[in-house]
Design an enzyme around this catalytic site. Structure first.
Site, PDB file in Angstrom:
ATOM      1  N   TYR A 170      38.361  38.530  36.748  1.00  0.00           N
ATOM      2  CA  TYR A 170      38.234  39.970  36.499  1.00  0.00           C
ATOM      3  C   TYR A 170      37.351  40.223  35.278  1.00  0.00           C
ATOM      4  O   TYR A 170      36.466  41.090  35.304  1.00  0.00           O
ATOM      5  CB  TYR A 170      39.608  40.603  36.309  1.00  0.00           C
ATOM      6  CG  TYR A 170      39.542  42.091  36.086  1.00  0.00           C
ATOM      7  CD1 TYR A 170      39.071  42.935  37.085  1.00  0.00           C
ATOM      8  CD2 TYR A 170      39.921  42.650  34.864  1.00  0.00           C
ATOM      9  CE1 TYR A 170      38.986  44.303  36.882  1.00  0.00           C
ATOM     10  CE2 TYR A 170      39.835  44.020  34.650  1.00  0.00           C
ATOM     11  CZ  TYR A 170      39.368  44.847  35.664  1.00  0.00           C
ATOM     12  OH  TYR A 170      39.283  46.198  35.453  1.00  0.00           O
ATOM     13  N   LYS A 174      33.768  42.354  35.043  1.00  0.00           N
ATOM     14  CA  LYS A 174      33.545  43.499  34.158  1.00  0.00           C
ATOM     15  C   LYS A 174      32.476  43.190  33.101  1.00  0.00           C
ATOM     16  O   LYS A 174      31.762  44.089  32.655  1.00  0.00           O
ATOM     17  CB  LYS A 174      34.851  43.942  33.516  1.00  0.00           C
ATOM     18  CG  LYS A 174      35.795  44.619  34.508  1.00  0.00           C
ATOM     19  CD  LYS A 174      35.140  45.829  35.175  1.00  0.00           C
ATOM     20  CE  LYS A 174      36.062  46.545  36.136  1.00  0.00           C
ATOM     21  NZ  LYS A 174      35.411  47.710  36.782  1.00  0.00           N
TER      22      LYS A 174
END
Length: 271
Positions: A170, A174
């Site tokens: 994740y 990002k």
């Protein structure tokens, strides 16, 4: 709320929000409608879009703007390139001039450490959070250049500023979004197109339930002893950035709960 959007800058503007079936996306769509914007709510879950669309219509009436506030629902999976390519064909003719794109769609699975990561879940995160976002943004950069106006608003994260254990994939997605967004803003500096990244910390939505693969109790424990942000808090930042004067670009908003300082540093009342 009226004090934040005291001008008519968003009246009859058209905003497309991805991942709009719940959480930050839904709250953002409703707040745009309250401010008098026309809204295209786009997400995979068709049944939830109708609920959000009704919330948008109600908010527009309550906002009392007397303008805008029309809503269109579009079933869209940003990871499906063919579906994304046909986005404008899914819209009524009077909704095909879009002023604001909010790239909100995204997800996370698990807290597994490197070596134990499910690669199918990893692929899904990258295909949605990165590749789908890039593909849709390319389409809208061309659209905005044709119109000589537009605003791209990216939903980043504190995870795009600092990595943390159990969030490697994740965080990587990002960080990729952040790097892409910074480069995009520099590429568009000779145009009137604006680029904004909103980077929230802890936000309590169904996002964490997805991370824990449906375990609501585990998701709730993430926020134990701390008051997290809620979807409406982040929506306010997104719509505020969109409502600035056209010569102002809010490049980045980094927003945290008052008792959070980083992904791993937070004061909890039970400590």
């Amino acid at each position: 709320m009226s004090g934040i959007f005291s001008t008519s800058r968003l009246f009859n503007k058209t905003a497309l929000i991805t991942g709009a079936s719940g959480g930050i996306g839904a709250a953002t769509a409703i707040l745009f409608a309250r401010a008098g914007a026309n809204v295209i709510v786009a997400a995979r879950r068709k049944e939830q879009l109708s609920v959000v669309a009704e919330g948008c219509r109600k908010a527009n009436k309550e906002g009392g703007t007397g303008q805008g506030g029309r809503v269109v629902e579009v079933v869209l999976d940003v990871a499906d390139r063919r579906g994304v390519d046909g986005i404008f064909d899914k819209l009524p003719a009077d909704f095909r001039k879009i002023d604001i794109l909010v790239n909100n769609a995204g997800l996370v699975y698990g807290t597994d450490h490197v070596g134990d990561i499910n690669e199918t879940e990893s692929d899904t995160m990258f295909n949605t959070n990165v590749m789908g976002m890039i593909h849709l943004t390319q389409i809208f950069v061309r659209h905005f250049k044709q119109n000589n106006a537009g605003h791209i608003i990216q939903l980043g994260s504190v995870a795009g500023r600092e990595g943390y254990a159990g969030g490697s994939i994740y965080c990587a997605t990002k960080h990729a979004l952040h790097g892409f967004t910074v480069a995009l803003m520099k590429e568009l500096v000779n145009t009137p197109i604006r680029v904004t990244e909103v980077q929230p910390g802890m936000v309590e939505t169904s996002f964490s339930v997805t991370r824990f693969r449906g375990d609501a109790d585990k998701a709730k424990s993430v926020y134990k002893g701390i008051q997290p942000l809620v979807a409406e808090d982040v929506a306010e930042d997104i719509v505020w950035a969109a409502s600035r004067k056209e010569h102002i670009n809010v490049a980045e908003i980094f927003v945290l709960p008052v008792n959070q300082a980083s992904p791993n540093i937070a004061y909890r009342s039970d400590q």
